[in-house]
Enzyme design. Structure first.
Site, mmCIF file in Angstrom:
data_model
loop_
_atom_site.group_PDB
_atom_site.id
_atom_site.type_symbol
_atom_site.label_atom_id
_atom_site.label_comp_id
_atom_site.label_asym_id
_atom_site.label_seq_id
_atom_site.Cartn_x
_atom_site.Cartn_y
_atom_site.Cartn_z
ATOM 1 N N HIS A 102 5.740 1.047 -8.610
ATOM 2 C CA HIS A 102 6.529 1.832 -9.569
ATOM 3 C C HIS A 102 7.363 0.914 -10.476
ATOM 4 O O HIS A 102 7.602 1.233 -11.642
ATOM 5 C CB HIS A 102 7.477 2.788 -8.839
ATOM 6 C CG HIS A 102 6.831 4.054 -8.355
ATOM 7 N ND1 HIS A 102 6.347 5.017 -9.209
ATOM 8 C CD2 HIS A 102 6.619 4.529 -7.103
ATOM 9 C CE1 HIS A 102 5.858 6.037 -8.490
ATOM 10 N NE2 HIS A 102 6.001 5.763 -7.219
ATOM 11 N N CYS B 294 2.740 10.974 -3.855
ATOM 12 C CA CYS B 294 3.865 10.439 -4.612
ATOM 13 C C CYS B 294 4.689 11.612 -5.137
ATOM 14 O O CYS B 294 4.111 12.601 -5.614
ATOM 15 C CB CYS B 294 3.349 9.596 -5.771
ATOM 16 S SG CYS B 294 4.645 8.890 -6.803
ATOM 17 N N HIS C 208 3.242 0.633 -2.617
ATOM 18 C CA HIS C 208 3.318 1.830 -3.463
ATOM 19 C C HIS C 208 4.643 1.847 -4.232
ATOM 20 O O HIS C 208 4.659 2.038 -5.460
ATOM 21 C CB HIS C 208 3.180 3.085 -2.593
ATOM 22 C CG HIS C 208 3.338 4.370 -3.346
ATOM 23 N ND1 HIS C 208 2.321 5.282 -3.496
ATOM 24 C CD2 HIS C 208 4.412 4.898 -4.010
ATOM 25 C CE1 HIS C 208 2.754 6.302 -4.224
ATOM 26 N NE2 HIS C 208 4.019 6.099 -4.547
ATOM 27 N N GLU C 209 5.754 1.629 -3.517
ATOM 28 C CA GLU C 209 7.070 1.711 -4.175
ATOM 29 C C GLU C 209 7.254 0.595 -5.202
ATOM 30 O O GLU C 209 7.784 0.825 -6.294
ATOM 31 C CB GLU C 209 8.192 1.691 -3.138
ATOM 32 C CG GLU C 209 8.223 2.894 -2.203
ATOM 33 C CD GLU C 209 8.091 4.233 -2.916
ATOM 34 O OE1 GLU C 209 8.583 4.376 -4.054
ATOM 35 O OE2 GLU C 209 7.462 5.141 -2.337
HETATM 36 NI NI NI Z 1 5.475 7.113 -5.683
#
Ligand code: NI
Length: 177
Positions: free
Chosen positions: A146, A100, A142-143
């Protein structure tokens, strides 16, 4: 265009849930997406979420080109995804290594749904609705994490599988982000 500083783990702004975008085709949204694109490209990232550049909105971008040096890494089409909703297709999960831009120089082994549906909008407000699997599904999860204030180390099951890229993969030519 503008390359923005990427917030790093420890910055409390990365832990806040993001707000939905209410209006499309605005100067603010266009500028945000341009900044995200410039920033991700400059750092060779596979994806970036708006909160990583300090903007608390539900916008992510991602994309990976097929690279002959990494034949195992699948290409993921470049995508701008606004107000995403993720729905797992089944219960199957899979562990995979992630990095990341907000956790530079490190990698961790993270469980993710292997297959999922994602829905949302592009930058013009046009609907996006896809069913994806494997690496594409991992990048989206993953995105979108966030946007909920979740960083991948928070999902690692065994912290022995978390460390510096250069130590975990000695001799391998892996980007240092
Ligand atoms: Ni990330």
């Amino acid at each position: 265009m503008a390359i923005k500083p990427v917030l790093r783990m420890g910055d409390p702004r990365l832990l806040e849930p993001s707000h939905p975008v209410k209006k499309f085709r605005t100067a603010e949204l266009n500028e945000l997406i341009t900044d995200m694109n410039d920033t991700m490209t400059s750092l060779n990232g596979a994806g970036l979420a708006a909160p990583q550049i300090g903007v608390n909105l539900q916008v992510v971008i991602f994309g990976v080109e097929q690279n002959p040096r990494y034949p195992d890494a699948e290409a993921v089409p470049f995508t701008i995804l606004v107000n995403p909703q993720l729905t797992p297709v089944d219960d199957e999960t899979e562990e995979g290594w992630e990095g990341c831009l907000s956790v530079p120089g490190m990698r961790g082994l993270v469980p993710r749904h292997k297959k999922l549906r994602y829905q949302g909008f592009d930058e013009k407000g046009k609907k996006i609705d896809r069913i994806v699997s494997d690496f594409h599904a991992r990048v989206v999860q993953h995105e979108c994490d966030h946007l909920a204030g979740i960083l991948y180390p928070m999902r690692i099951r065994d912290l022995r599988n978390f460390g510096f890229t250069a130590e975990l993969f000695p001799g391998e030519d892996i980007a240092e982000d």
